[in-house]
Design a protein around this motif. Structure first.
Motif, PDB file in Angstrom:
ATOM      1  N   GLY A  93      83.796  57.842  84.515  1.00  0.00           N
ATOM      2  CA  GLY A  93      84.530  57.467  82.978  1.00  0.00           C
ATOM      3  C   GLY A  93      83.933  56.951  81.891  1.00  0.00           C
ATOM      4  N   GLU A  94      82.699  56.320  82.111  1.00  0.00           N
ATOM      5  CA  GLU A  94      82.026  56.341  80.831  1.00  0.00           C
ATOM      6  C   GLU A  94      81.383  57.446  80.502  1.00  0.00           C
ATOM      7  OE1 GLU A  94      79.920  51.637  81.652  1.00  0.00           O
ATOM      8  OE2 GLU A  94      78.608  53.206  81.867  1.00  0.00           O
ATOM      9  N   ARG A  95      80.907  58.490  81.023  1.00  0.00           N
ATOM     10  CA  ARG A  95      80.306  59.705  80.483  1.00  0.00           C
ATOM     11  C   ARG A  95      81.494  60.292  79.907  1.00  0.00           C
ATOM     12  NH1 ARG A  95      77.292  59.175  84.973  1.00  0.00           N
ATOM     13  NH2 ARG A  95      78.825  60.499  86.383  1.00  0.00           N
ATOM     14  N   ASP A  96      82.756  60.373  80.497  1.00  0.00           N
ATOM     15  CA  ASP A  96      83.751  61.211  79.854  1.00  0.00           C
ATOM     16  C   ASP A  96      84.089  60.666  78.546  1.00  0.00           C
ATOM     17  OD1 ASP A  96      84.082  62.799  82.310  1.00  0.00           O
ATOM     18  OD2 ASP A  96      85.588  61.537  83.273  1.00  0.00           O
ATOM     19  N   ALA A  97      84.440  59.517  78.574  1.00  0.00           N
ATOM     20  CA  ALA A  97      84.585  58.674  77.196  1.00  0.00           C
ATOM     21  C   ALA A  97      83.676  58.905  76.331  1.00  0.00           C
ATOM     22  CB  ALA A  97      84.968  57.203  77.364  1.00  0.00           C
ATOM     23  N   ALA A  98      82.245  58.889  76.485  1.00  0.00           N
ATOM     24  CA  ALA A  98      81.312  59.179  75.520  1.00  0.00           C
ATOM     25  C   ALA A  98      81.244  60.510  75.099  1.00  0.00           C
ATOM     26  CB  ALA A  98      80.072  58.576  76.411  1.00  0.00           C
ATOM     27  N   VAL A  99      81.563  61.440  75.973  1.00  0.00           N
ATOM     28  CA  VAL A  99      81.376  62.837  75.373  1.00  0.00           C
ATOM     29  C   VAL A  99      82.693  63.300  74.817  1.00  0.00           C
ATOM     30  CG1 VAL A  99      81.555  65.344  76.380  1.00  0.00           C
ATOM     31  CG2 VAL A  99      80.162  63.705  77.417  1.00  0.00           C
ATOM     32  N   ARG A 100      83.772  62.548  74.950  1.00  0.00           N
ATOM     33  CA  ARG A 100      85.107  62.730  74.254  1.00  0.00           C
ATOM     34  C   ARG A 100      84.711  62.284  72.685  1.00  0.00           C
ATOM     35  NH1 ARG A 100      88.524  59.027  73.010  1.00  0.00           N
ATOM     36  NH2 ARG A 100      87.950  57.898  74.930  1.00  0.00           N
ATOM     37  N   ILE A 101      84.324  60.961  72.607  1.00  0.00           N
ATOM     38  CA  ILE A 101      83.992  60.562  71.395  1.00  0.00           C
ATOM     39  C   ILE A 101      82.812  61.258  70.722  1.00  0.00           C
ATOM     40  CG2 ILE A 101      82.807  58.764  70.015  1.00  0.00           C
ATOM     41  CD1 ILE A 101      83.807  56.702  72.508  1.00  0.00           C
ATOM     42  N   GLN A 102      81.785  61.836  71.181  1.00  0.00           N
ATOM     43  CA  GLN A 102      80.849  62.873  70.630  1.00  0.00           C
ATOM     44  C   GLN A 102      81.495  64.024  70.181  1.00  0.00           C
ATOM     45  OE1 GLN A 102      78.030  62.610  74.043  1.00  0.00           O
ATOM     46  NE2 GLN A 102      77.732  60.484  73.404  1.00  0.00           N
ATOM     47  N   ILE A 103      82.479  64.728  71.189  1.00  0.00           N
ATOM     48  CA  ILE A 103      82.979  65.746  70.712  1.00  0.00           C
ATOM     49  C   ILE A 103      83.811  65.850  69.385  1.00  0.00           C
ATOM     50  CG2 ILE A 103      84.752  67.642  71.558  1.00  0.00           C
ATOM     51  CD1 ILE A 103      83.543  67.577  74.306  1.00  0.00           C
ATOM     52  N   ASP A 104      84.832  64.703  69.448  1.00  0.00           N
ATOM     53  CA  ASP A 104      85.420  64.487  68.225  1.00  0.00           C
ATOM     54  C   ASP A 104      84.720  64.245  66.836  1.00  0.00           C
ATOM     55  OD1 ASP A 104      87.697  64.378  69.743  1.00  0.00           O
ATOM     56  OD2 ASP A 104      87.834  62.151  69.913  1.00  0.00           O
ATOM     57  N   ALA A 105      83.562  63.565  67.161  1.00  0.00           N
ATOM     58  CA  ALA A 105      82.498  63.386  65.948  1.00  0.00           C
ATOM     59  C   ALA A 105      82.181  64.666  65.419  1.00  0.00           C
ATOM     60  CB  ALA A 105      81.308  62.578  66.364  1.00  0.00           C
ATOM     61  N   ILE A 106      81.513  65.645  66.540  1.00  0.00           N
ATOM     62  CA  ILE A 106      81.229  67.012  66.099  1.00  0.00           C
ATOM     63  C   ILE A 106      82.290  67.724  65.503  1.00  0.00           C
ATOM     64  CG2 ILE A 106      80.371  69.354  67.379  1.00  0.00           C
ATOM     65  CD1 ILE A 106      79.149  67.462  69.393  1.00  0.00           C
TER      66      ILE A 106
END
Length: 353
Positions: free
Chosen positions: A250-263
């Motif tokens: 769940g932490e990895r999923d949330a982190a990647v979602r935030i990172q993709i939004d920033a990208i």
């Protein structure tokens, strides 16, 4: 017959009766006007404000979220605020004189560089009682890592797991050649970012915030200007939660979602974006990044749907946008690397047409 007469003097002489001639009056008027003009000019210069610098200015290190903000504010909001705080992208060099023409010409100047992601294995893992007791102490391994980087000479380096003692060694051994950027905030030393002083200068220094092992961590997010061409790129360096007893998917999923939004937001600026780090996932993160953004992996594989990951995947990645081209990819697990870390050192060659 009248006996009175007027005595004539030389041409231009003052009349004998003491009245100034017309020529003298004109010269006096001109002199007065010039004097008044000089007085006004001096007064304007004395009261003019200092000139405001024009053009892009070097970036300043911002204040990151403090411990209270990290604990009380959603990482989505912290990262969104950090991305939105970036200044506008400056036009390339020469645009002050001929802005449109210079920007178009500068955009055609190609350049190339190398970029490396390096999980250095934190010194906390190799102390007595640590999880990696077979390795040398962190300071010694970091000196080996500095020697490795000096030999390979990458233009940009993203570290993960770097600890305070290792950061001090990096600054001492590589600080003359590289800028070492560590954003403020909890755990940020671990994902420090380096770039060569002779190749780049930063025009924006910031950080994104994402979940990591039960808390929130800030990760470097910067915009760099290539000194020789004036063109700019974005670089994000991350470390996402490992698989431990809790799994932490769940932490990895949330982190990647935030990172993709920033990208996705950064791509609106129409300059290359590079996303790298220890993501602690293989196929899962590859498919998310390459189907939800236009970024591609330096190691190959598909773009868009359906997702077809590359062979020989690792958990360390370098992704880049298609306005740059990966010209090489190397996953180094040589004996020189193996004595430093339990990860491969990933290096990619990049050409920006």
């Amino acid at each position: 017959m009248n006996d009175e007469h007027t005595a004539a003097g030389p041409v231009g002489a003052e009349p004998l009766n003491g009245t100034p001639s017309r020529r003298t009056q004109v010269l006096s008027t001109v002199a007065a006007v010039v004097a008044i003009g000089l007085i006004i000019l001096v007064a304007q210069l004395a009261t003019s404000p200092e000139p405001v610098p024009t053009g892009p200015q070097p970036a300043a290190i911002p204040d990151g979220p403090d411990a209270q903000e990290l604990a009380s504010t959603s990482p989505d909001v912290l990262t969104e605020d950090a991305v939105d705080a970036r200044p506008p992208v400056a036009p390339p060099k020469g645009a002050a004189e001929l802005r449109d023409a210079a920007e178009a010409a500068a955009a055609l100047q190609p350049f190339a560089f190398t970029i490396t992601t390096f999980n250095i294995l934190g010194s906390n893992h190799t102390v007595p009682g640590g999880t990696a007791p077979g390795y040398a102490p962190g300071r010694i391994r970091t000196e080996w890592a500095a020697n490795l980087l000096r030999g390979q000479g990458p233009d940009i380096v993203g570290f993960q797991e770097l600890q305070g003692d290792q950061l001090a060694t990096i600054q001492r051994t590589l600080g003359e050649d590289y800028v070492v950027y560590t954003p403020s905030g909890t755990g940020t030393v671990q994902t420090s970012l380096l770039w060569k002083r002779s190749v780049w200068e930063a025009t924006w220094l910031s950080a994104l915030t994402s979940p990591f092992m039960g808390g929130n961590r800030t990760r470097p997010m910067v915009r760099l200007r290539h000194l020789a061409t004036g063109r700019e790129i974005y670089v994000l360096n991350v470390h996402n939660s490992p698989r431990d007893a809790q799994g932490r998917q769940g932490e990895r999923d949330a982190a990647v979602r935030i990172q993709i939004d920033a990208i996705t937001t950064l791509r609106q600026d129409r300059i290359p974006v590079f996303f790298m780090g220890d993501m602690n996932e293989k196929e899962t993160v590859f498919c998310k990044v390459t189907t939800q953004t236009d970024l591609v992996s330096s190691s190959g594989g598909s773009t868009g749907s359906p997702c077809r990951p590359p062979a020989g995947m690792r958990i360390d990645w370098i992704f880049g946008s298609p306005d740059a081209v990966f010209t090489s990819h190397r996953a180094d697990r040589s004996p020189q690397v193996a004595r430093i870390t339990d990860h491969a050192v990933i290096t990619a060659g990049v050409s920006v047409p």
